[in-house]
Design an enzyme around this catalytic site. Structure first.
Site, PDB file in Angstrom:
ATOM      1  N   ASP A   1      44.441 -30.775 -34.030  1.00 13.95           N
ATOM      2  CA  ASP A   1      44.308 -29.808 -35.113  1.00 13.95           C
ATOM      3  C   ASP A   1      44.245 -30.581 -36.419  1.00 13.95           C
ATOM      4  O   ASP A   1      45.107 -31.434 -36.674  1.00 13.95           O
ATOM      5  CB  ASP A   1      45.505 -28.854 -35.126  1.00 13.95           C
ATOM      6  CG  ASP A   1      45.722 -28.172 -33.781  1.00 13.95           C
ATOM      7  OD1 ASP A   1      44.723 -27.953 -33.074  1.00 13.95           O
ATOM      8  OD2 ASP A   1      46.873 -27.865 -33.441  1.00 13.95           O
TER       9      ASP A   1
ATOM     10  N   ASP B   1      46.699 -15.643 -27.894  1.00 13.29           N
ATOM     11  CA  ASP B   1      47.810 -16.290 -28.597  1.00 13.29           C
ATOM     12  C   ASP B   1      49.042 -15.411 -28.454  1.00 13.29           C
ATOM     13  O   ASP B   1      49.018 -14.236 -28.847  1.00 13.29           O
ATOM     14  CB  ASP B   1      47.483 -16.470 -30.084  1.00 13.29           C
ATOM     15  CG  ASP B   1      46.418 -17.537 -30.321  1.00 13.29           C
ATOM     16  OD1 ASP B   1      45.883 -18.048 -29.327  1.00 13.29           O
ATOM     17  OD2 ASP B   1      46.137 -17.841 -31.490  1.00 13.29           O
TER      18      ASP B   1
END
Length: 244
Positions: free
Chosen positions: A129, A8
């Protein structure tokens, strides 16, 4: 089922967030390309990259780091974060990214997914998500009124390579993935599902392997492989031999 380590990116560094909150970040590595090489050495078959700044800004932000990662490794990559149009998809695929992940754009503009799948067959992944089963967008800052299963069903027949399902409540919390929700999604669609969020031990990976037959193609792990809670090489070996 394969184990997929995550990188990330925030301001060019490898970080992990807790529950998607930008202010709750931990920097694990200043050199993402070095980190990518380390995961490759430990047996990773695919690398998951997220441009966190891009996800919040709605446009690519960490291109230099992404390019460095792609040049540093031979294994394929998948990238998400701030990808909202065809030119951006094309630019990243030209850079050497294997698959591009559409998240917010997929929820807001399903036609983009359909067009992207037509133009770049086998190279488009949808990221869903969810918080309490409802889809969240804009770097998880906004929860919609759409269920994860309903959104996933919308992409049947488009040619989507995979759906990455992240349970936000579990992400970065080291509490284990939401097995029931992941299984329910996988059973509702024919598209392969990659589980994400909370995968924090070899036991979690074993638990996901028990529902592999429902359509689980992989498990993304981030914080756990950085802290050592999961030894990536051991996790890869576990999935290759089909269990403990």
């Amino acid at each position: 089922m394969i184990v997929i380590p995550a990188i990330d990116l925030k301001e060019g560094k490898c970080v992990r967030l807790e529950q998607g909150l930008m202010e709750k970040d931990t920097v694990f590595c200043d050199n993402p390309a070095d980190q990518a090489r380390a995961w490759e050495r430990q047996g990773a078959e695919l690398l998951h990259i997220v441009d966190l700044d891009g996800a919040f800004a709605g446009e690519p932000k960490n291109r230099a780091s992404i390019e460095a990662i792609v040049k540093a490794i031979a294994i394929p990559t998948q990238l998400g974060g701030g990808i909202r149009d065809i030119p951006t998809i094309e630019a990243y695929l030209s850079l050497g990214i294997g698959r591009v992940i559409l998240g917010t754009a997929a929820q807001r503009n399903p036609e983009l997914v359909e067009e992207a799948c037509r133009l770049f067959p086998g190279r488009i992944v949808v990221g869903i998500d969810a918080k309490d089963g409802m889809v969240a967008v804009q770097g998880w800052a906004e929860v919609t009124g759409v269920t994860a299963v309903d959104l996933a069903k919308r992409f049947e027949g488009y040619g989507v390579a995979a759906i990455i399902y992240t349970d936000i409540a579990r992400d970065g919390m080291m509490q284990g993935p939401n097995i029931a929700a992941t299984r329910a999604l996988a059973e509702a669609i024919s598209i392969p599902v990659i589980a994400s969020g909370g995968v924090s031990s070899l036991k979690d990976i074993e638990n996901l392997m028990t529902i592999e037959a429902s359509g689980i193609a992989g498990a993304i792990t981030g914080k756990a492989v950085y802290t050592g809670a999961i030894n990536l090489a051991e996790a890869v070996a576990l999935t290759k031999r089909g269990g403990a």
